[in-house]
Write a protein that holds these residues in place. Sequence first.
Motif, PDB file in Angstrom:
ATOM      1  N   LYS A  70      -7.068 -15.170  -1.026  1.00  0.00           N
ATOM      2  CA  LYS A  70      -7.379 -13.760  -0.762  1.00  0.00           C
ATOM      3  C   LYS A  70      -6.295 -12.850  -1.339  1.00  0.00           C
ATOM      4  O   LYS A  70      -6.594 -11.779  -1.873  1.00  0.00           O
ATOM      5  N   LEU A  71      -5.048 -13.285  -1.214  1.00  0.00           N
ATOM      6  CA  LEU A  71      -3.944 -12.492  -1.751  1.00  0.00           C
ATOM      7  C   LEU A  71      -4.033 -12.405  -3.269  1.00  0.00           C
ATOM      8  O   LEU A  71      -3.820 -11.343  -3.862  1.00  0.00           O
ATOM      9  N   PHE A  72      -4.355 -13.510  -3.897  1.00  0.00           N
ATOM     10  CA  PHE A  72      -4.457 -13.531  -5.356  1.00  0.00           C
ATOM     11  C   PHE A  72      -5.558 -12.590  -5.842  1.00  0.00           C
ATOM     12  O   PHE A  72      -5.408 -11.905  -6.859  1.00  0.00           O
ATOM     13  N   SER A  73      -6.667 -12.544  -5.112  1.00  0.00           N
ATOM     14  CA  SER A  73      -7.815 -11.749  -5.553  1.00  0.00           C
ATOM     15  C   SER A  73      -7.764 -10.298  -5.079  1.00  0.00           C
ATOM     16  O   SER A  73      -8.543  -9.467  -5.559  1.00  0.00           O
ATOM     17  N   ALA A  74      -6.866  -9.978  -4.146  1.00  0.00           N
ATOM     18  CA  ALA A  74      -6.790  -8.611  -3.611  1.00  0.00           C
ATOM     19  C   ALA A  74      -6.427  -7.627  -4.713  1.00  0.00           C
ATOM     20  O   ALA A  74      -5.460  -7.828  -5.449  1.00  0.00           O
ATOM     21  N   LYS A  75      -7.199  -6.545  -4.820  1.00  0.00           N
ATOM     22  CA  LYS A  75      -7.007  -5.583  -5.901  1.00  0.00           C
ATOM     23  C   LYS A  75      -6.611  -4.191  -5.423  1.00  0.00           C
ATOM     24  O   LYS A  75      -6.272  -3.339  -6.239  1.00  0.00           O
ATOM     25  N   ASN A  76      -6.680  -3.951  -4.117  1.00  0.00           N
ATOM     26  CA  ASN A  76      -6.367  -2.603  -3.638  1.00  0.00           C
ATOM     27  C   ASN A  76      -5.594  -2.673  -2.326  1.00  0.00           C
ATOM     28  O   ASN A  76      -5.458  -3.740  -1.711  1.00  0.00           O
ATOM     29  N   THR A  77      -5.092  -1.529  -1.909  1.00  0.00           N
ATOM     30  CA  THR A  77      -4.238  -1.481  -0.722  1.00  0.00           C
ATOM     31  C   THR A  77      -5.004  -1.830   0.549  1.00  0.00           C
ATOM     32  O   THR A  77      -4.443  -2.442   1.462  1.00  0.00           O
ATOM     33  N   GLN A  78      -6.290  -1.462   0.608  1.00  0.00           N
ATOM     34  CA  GLN A  78      -7.074  -1.747   1.810  1.00  0.00           C
ATOM     35  C   GLN A  78      -7.198  -3.255   2.037  1.00  0.00           C
ATOM     36  O   GLN A  78      -7.028  -3.744   3.163  1.00  0.00           O
ATOM     37  N   GLU A  79      -7.480  -3.989   0.974  1.00  0.00           N
ATOM     38  CA  GLU A  79      -7.611  -5.439   1.091  1.00  0.00           C
ATOM     39  C   GLU A  79      -6.285  -6.079   1.503  1.00  0.00           C
ATOM     40  O   GLU A  79      -6.257  -7.019   2.309  1.00  0.00           O
ATOM     41  N   LEU A  80      -5.201  -5.564   0.958  1.00  0.00           N
ATOM     42  CA  LEU A  80      -3.889  -6.131   1.280  1.00  0.00           C
ATOM     43  C   LEU A  80      -3.460  -5.797   2.704  1.00  0.00           C
ATOM     44  O   LEU A  80      -2.865  -6.634   3.394  1.00  0.00           O
ATOM     45  N   GLU A  81      -3.742  -4.573   3.149  1.00  0.00           N
ATOM     46  CA  GLU A  81      -3.415  -4.198   4.525  1.00  0.00           C
ATOM     47  C   GLU A  81      -4.178  -5.086   5.507  1.00  0.00           C
ATOM     48  O   GLU A  81      -3.621  -5.545   6.514  1.00  0.00           O
ATOM     49  N   LEU A  82      -5.454  -5.338   5.223  1.00  0.00           N
ATOM     50  CA  LEU A  82      -6.262  -6.204   6.081  1.00  0.00           C
ATOM     51  C   LEU A  82      -5.705  -7.622   6.094  1.00  0.00           C
ATOM     52  O   LEU A  82      -5.598  -8.257   7.153  1.00  0.00           O
ATOM     53  N   LEU A  83      -5.318  -8.098   4.921  1.00  0.00           N
ATOM     54  CA  LEU A  83      -4.753  -9.442   4.817  1.00  0.00           C
ATOM     55  C   LEU A  83      -3.454  -9.553   5.607  1.00  0.00           C
ATOM     56  O   LEU A  83      -3.207 -10.555   6.293  1.00  0.00           O
TER      57      LEU A  83
END
Length: 225
Positions: A70-83
């Motif tokens: 998930k971290l590798f594929s995360a492209k924006n801040t929202q995805e990273l904050e959720l992760l």
Amino acid sequence: MQENNSTVTQQPEVTQPPEVQQSEPEKQMDVFKTYASQAITGLLIVAAIGIALYRYYGSSDSKKQEAAEKLFSAKNTQELELLLNQNSSSSVAPLALLKLAKINFNSGNYDMALTKYNDFKTKYPQHELVDAAEIGKLHCLEARNQTQDALAGFTTFVTVKTNHFLYAEAVLGKARCLDQLGRQKEAATVYEDFIAAYPKSPWTSKIEDLLAALKKKLEDKKTSG
């Protein structure tokens, strides 16, 4: 036959608008953008995240494996904050925080990027990538026109961590800040010292190009002055 007494209406003179003079912070930002557009700021930070992340692939821990993917594929801040929220105690969390800081920086959100880099340094002071967070922080200071502070940080890094894998990036940062502050001769010396000390470095070719551009700037300044 009547004489034509009409007069020719004179057109008002067109005056050229005065040349807009850039403020010193604007000049510094132009220099920073020039370097940034050449994609030489933060390259090794991205590489370091990728190398560290690679360790989790093939892990016997399925949760770590999933978080890494998930971290590798995360492209924006929202995805990273959720992760981050879902894996706050995981060993993947520091990498997610570092990537979040970098994405904010790349988006021009330098204040938030600086906050995230500082968060990393506070939460993970012993992490192997804490120096990457320090370099990221210095890039943020530079982008915020806190050039003197950035210069001091890059200079300290170059002096103390001569064998670090981010050494070349710190050298570039130091020279770049000197250039922004109008100290081109000192910046040229920084480049020349690196080239002399590391003639076979993969960074040397890029630094030679930067040195040539800097010398041209100095020559142009001498000619115009």
